[in-house]
Design a protein around this motif. Structure first.
Motif, mmCIF file in Angstrom:
data_model
loop_
_atom_site.group_PDB
_atom_site.id
_atom_site.type_symbol
_atom_site.label_atom_id
_atom_site.label_comp_id
_atom_site.label_asym_id
_atom_site.label_seq_id
_atom_site.Cartn_x
_atom_site.Cartn_y
_atom_site.Cartn_z
ATOM 1 N N PHE A 169 -22.508 -9.873 11.603
ATOM 2 C CA PHE A 169 -22.117 -10.844 10.587
ATOM 3 C C PHE A 169 -23.286 -11.746 10.210
ATOM 4 O O PHE A 169 -23.472 -12.092 9.037
ATOM 5 C CB PHE A 169 -20.946 -11.679 11.110
ATOM 6 C CG PHE A 169 -20.505 -12.779 10.194
ATOM 7 C CD1 PHE A 169 -19.838 -12.499 9.009
ATOM 8 C CD2 PHE A 169 -20.750 -14.111 10.519
ATOM 9 C CE1 PHE A 169 -19.429 -13.514 8.165
ATOM 10 C CE2 PHE A 169 -20.340 -15.128 9.687
ATOM 11 C CZ PHE A 169 -19.678 -14.831 8.502
ATOM 12 N N ARG A 170 -24.094 -12.131 11.198
ATOM 13 C CA ARG A 170 -25.233 -13.010 10.939
ATOM 14 C C ARG A 170 -26.409 -12.280 10.314
ATOM 15 O O ARG A 170 -27.248 -12.909 9.668
ATOM 16 C CB ARG A 170 -25.686 -13.663 12.255
ATOM 17 C CG ARG A 170 -24.788 -14.755 12.796
ATOM 18 C CD ARG A 170 -24.734 -15.967 11.864
ATOM 19 N NE ARG A 170 -26.062 -16.393 11.461
ATOM 20 C CZ ARG A 170 -26.827 -17.214 12.162
ATOM 21 N NH1 ARG A 170 -26.380 -17.704 13.313
ATOM 22 N NH2 ARG A 170 -28.004 -17.562 11.716
ATOM 23 N N PHE A 180 -16.333 -8.375 6.626
ATOM 24 C CA PHE A 180 -17.187 -9.537 6.323
ATOM 25 C C PHE A 180 -16.347 -10.696 5.795
ATOM 26 O O PHE A 180 -16.521 -11.847 6.212
ATOM 27 C CB PHE A 180 -18.255 -9.141 5.303
ATOM 28 C CG PHE A 180 -19.134 -10.280 4.875
ATOM 29 C CD1 PHE A 180 -20.201 -10.671 5.664
ATOM 30 C CD2 PHE A 180 -18.889 -10.974 3.697
ATOM 31 C CE1 PHE A 180 -21.010 -11.725 5.290
ATOM 32 C CE2 PHE A 180 -19.689 -12.026 3.315
ATOM 33 C CZ PHE A 180 -20.758 -12.409 4.106
ATOM 34 N N SER A 181 -15.412 -10.397 4.896
ATOM 35 C CA SER A 181 -14.561 -11.450 4.321
ATOM 36 C C SER A 181 -13.692 -12.105 5.383
ATOM 37 O O SER A 181 -13.488 -13.329 5.370
ATOM 38 C CB SER A 181 -13.683 -10.854 3.206
ATOM 39 O OG SER A 181 -14.471 -10.279 2.190
ATOM 40 N N LYS A 184 -15.855 -14.313 7.552
ATOM 41 C CA LYS A 184 -16.247 -15.474 6.748
ATOM 42 C C LYS A 184 -15.113 -16.490 6.691
ATOM 43 O O LYS A 184 -15.336 -17.702 6.757
ATOM 44 C CB LYS A 184 -16.624 -15.013 5.340
ATOM 45 C CG LYS A 184 -17.063 -16.140 4.412
ATOM 46 C CD LYS A 184 -17.382 -15.599 3.024
ATOM 47 C CE LYS A 184 -17.703 -16.723 2.057
ATOM 48 N NZ LYS A 184 -17.965 -16.205 0.680
ATOM 49 N N LYS A 189 -18.392 -20.111 5.923
ATOM 50 C CA LYS A 189 -19.608 -19.630 5.253
ATOM 51 C C LYS A 189 -20.871 -20.311 5.760
ATOM 52 O O LYS A 189 -21.986 -19.881 5.460
ATOM 53 C CB LYS A 189 -19.493 -19.859 3.741
ATOM 54 C CG LYS A 189 -19.329 -21.313 3.322
ATOM 55 C CD LYS A 189 -19.178 -21.432 1.817
ATOM 56 C CE LYS A 189 -19.030 -22.890 1.381
ATOM 57 N NZ LYS A 189 -17.803 -23.523 1.883
ATOM 58 N N GLU A 191 -22.069 -20.230 8.641
ATOM 59 C CA GLU A 191 -22.780 -19.391 9.608
ATOM 60 C C GLU A 191 -23.401 -18.152 8.976
ATOM 61 O O GLU A 191 -23.971 -17.317 9.677
ATOM 62 C CB GLU A 191 -21.824 -18.965 10.723
ATOM 63 C CG GLU A 191 -21.268 -20.114 11.551
ATOM 64 C CD GLU A 191 -22.352 -20.879 12.289
ATOM 65 O OE1 GLU A 191 -23.380 -20.270 12.631
ATOM 66 O OE2 GLU A 191 -22.174 -22.095 12.514
ATOM 67 N N ILE A 192 -23.272 -18.022 7.658
ATOM 68 C CA ILE A 192 -23.876 -16.878 6.975
ATOM 69 C C ILE A 192 -25.343 -17.185 6.715
ATOM 70 O O ILE A 192 -25.674 -18.275 6.224
ATOM 71 C CB ILE A 192 -23.157 -16.595 5.635
ATOM 72 C CG1 ILE A 192 -21.668 -16.353 5.877
ATOM 73 C CG2 ILE A 192 -23.772 -15.390 4.931
ATOM 74 C CD1 ILE A 192 -20.864 -16.216 4.598
ATOM 75 N N HIS A 195 -26.486 -18.515 3.149
ATOM 76 C CA HIS A 195 -25.715 -19.638 2.647
ATOM 77 C C HIS A 195 -26.482 -20.311 1.516
ATOM 78 O O HIS A 195 -27.635 -20.685 1.653
ATOM 79 C CB HIS A 195 -25.478 -20.622 3.790
ATOM 80 C CG HIS A 195 -24.535 -21.726 3.432
ATOM 81 N ND1 HIS A 195 -23.290 -21.486 2.908
ATOM 82 C CD2 HIS A 195 -24.675 -23.067 3.520
ATOM 83 C CE1 HIS A 195 -22.674 -22.652 2.703
ATOM 84 N NE2 HIS A 195 -23.501 -23.616 3.060
#
Length: 458
Positions: A169-170, A180-181, A184, A189, A191-192, A195
């Motif tokens: 994910f990261r 992914f959704s 999230k 968001k 931690e994306i 961002h």
């Protein structure tokens, strides 16, 4: 091996369709029951999904009914073709072996059935059945003494799975689509790695929010003062320069994450219990109150809330310690957050996520050119997995997940439970363990072996 070589001379009426001596009529009965149940399941499922996805009128007029009918045909075929191949194998082989009543009949039936279903749904069905088959095989191994269960094994598996999922994910382009959704939505968001907010933009948004709240505060003084106090507490506090939760400090960021996902978990469990609560609304009105203070509601809430707060807290801590933001932090944070499953232990969740992780890594291997692509792999895996579960349902139902057994009973209108499992005990799997008192009444005119409980003929 000795059990595999054994055989019994009974025909398909004596073992399988004990409610009717003719194969054709039994096929019609199973098809009718499966069709009715499939329509009910997929009609409700697709309608709710369409409402939640806010589908337009064109979908309801032109796509909804064909999709329902296609999925209904798939599930109906899976049930009706099983009894058909059950009888066909008996006619071809002349007797029943250990593998023929369950695995042998279900394998071709499941493969043909999955080809009827839409391609977009085959992967999801395959993941579910592969997960169920793996769990069933594990229980078979435990029942035979070949596998020793590990204490809190589902928690350990979840920790490993969560660590790898959060790492992907990261990573940039690590996960796609629904997975992914979903992550999230759960962790946020912030931690994306991609961002889009910059500190300046974020703080300008905060200023606009505060000005707007000051205007509203003239009307709602108490609420406005409370919100203003919360904003000050959240804004003024320790936040590392690498942290992207610009509207909160690290402490309030973790607390808010816990409260949010605790509420989500609590509401999910409440919604799952609504049908059973309303079913007893008039007979036992007190059951409606238990909907809100049931222990499982708080357990699921604590599981999701603590998972998010531990993950966020660990990520922030590692950013403070190492003075940088790294994807490898997700491995540590995800594994520690996995301990939260102690609040809500679930082998089903752990196995499903592990199966989904294997699928994700397989497709990433294909994209990288490291793993070969196998055409129709999903259909083959689905057929094998379903055949394993049917083998358990026939020969050792005590190793099958109870929810899936109940589903099979609904699909066949209870006829799966009237198989003559006492005869199948010769294979050494204790097939009749959960059916000790059941002996089918058989017409001796259609049996190859004198029945234990014959029908009295006038």
């Amino acid at each position: 091996m000795a059990a595999l070589s054994k055989s019994i001379p009974h025909n398909c009426y004596e073992i399988g369709h004990t409610w009717h001596p003719h194969c054709g009529q039994a096929f019609v009965h199973i098809t009718h029951g499966a069709l009715a149940e499939s329509l009910r399941i997929y009609g409700t499922l697709y309608l709710i999904a369409a409402v939640l996805r806010k589908r337009k009128l064109h979908y309801y007029l032109h796509k909804l009914l064909p999709e329902i009918l296609q999925s209904t045909s798939f599930l109906t075929a899976n049930g009706s073709l099983y009894i058909a191949f059950f009888c066909i194998l008996r006619r071809i082989l002349g007797k029943f072996y250990f593998w023929t009543p369950g695995f042998g009949a279900a394998l071709p039936a499941s493969y043909v059935a999955i080809l009827i279903e839409r391609k977009s749904r085959r992967g999801l069905l395959t993941i579910y059945m592969a997960n169920l088959a793996t769990e069933t095989l594990f229980r078979m191994g435990v029942a035979r003494g070949a596998i020793t269960p590990l204490r809190h094994g589902e928690v350990l598996l979840f920790c490993i799975t969560a660590a790898l999922f959060m790492f992907f994910f990261r990573c940039r382009d690590g996960l796609k689509g629904f997975t992914f959704s979903a992550l999230k939505f759960i962790v946020g968001k912030e931690e994306i790695p991609t961002h889009s907010f910059s500190p300046e933009v974020a703080f300008s948004k905060i200023d606009r929010k505060i000005k707007h709240r000051e205007e509203v505060s003239r009307r709602l003084n108490i609420i406005a003062l409370t919100k203003k106090l919360v904003d000050k507490v959240c804004k003024h506090g320790p936040r590392h320069r690498c942290c992207k939760h610009y509207e909160d400090n690290c402490i309030s960021y973790c607390i808010k994450g816990f409260i949010r996902m605790f509420s989500v978990g609590y509401l999910i469990q409440c919604c799952l219990r609504i049908p059973s609560a309303f079913r007893h609304l008039f007979t036992k009105p007190s059951r409606l109150l238990s909907l809100f203070y049931n222990k499982e509601n708080f357990q699921l809430g604590a599981f999701l809330g603590s998972f998010v707060s531990i993950y966020k807290g660990t990520s922030c801590f590692l950013r403070w310690v190492r003075n940088l933001d790294d994807e490898l932090h997700a491995l540590i944070a995800g594994s520690l957050a996995g301990v939260s499953m102690m609040f809500y232990k679930s082998t089903t969740i752990s196995m499903y996520l592990a199966s989904k992780l294997v699928e994700t890594m397989y497709f990433k291997g294909i994209e990288a050119g490291k793993v070969p692509y196998f055409p129709h792999a999903d259909s083959i895996i689905y057929a094998i997995s379903t055949a394993i579960c049917f083998q358990a349902a026939v020969m050792e139902v005590q190793t099958l997940r109870p929810s899936y057994w109940k589903f099979l009973l609904r699909l066949t209108k209870g006829r799966f439970a009237v198989m003559n499992r006492r005869v199948l005990d010769v294979f050494g799997t204790e097939a009749s363990k959960n059916f000790k008192n059941f002996i089918p009444k058989l017409d001796p005119r259609y049996t190859s072996v004198p029945p234990e409980l014959p029908i009295e003929l006038s």
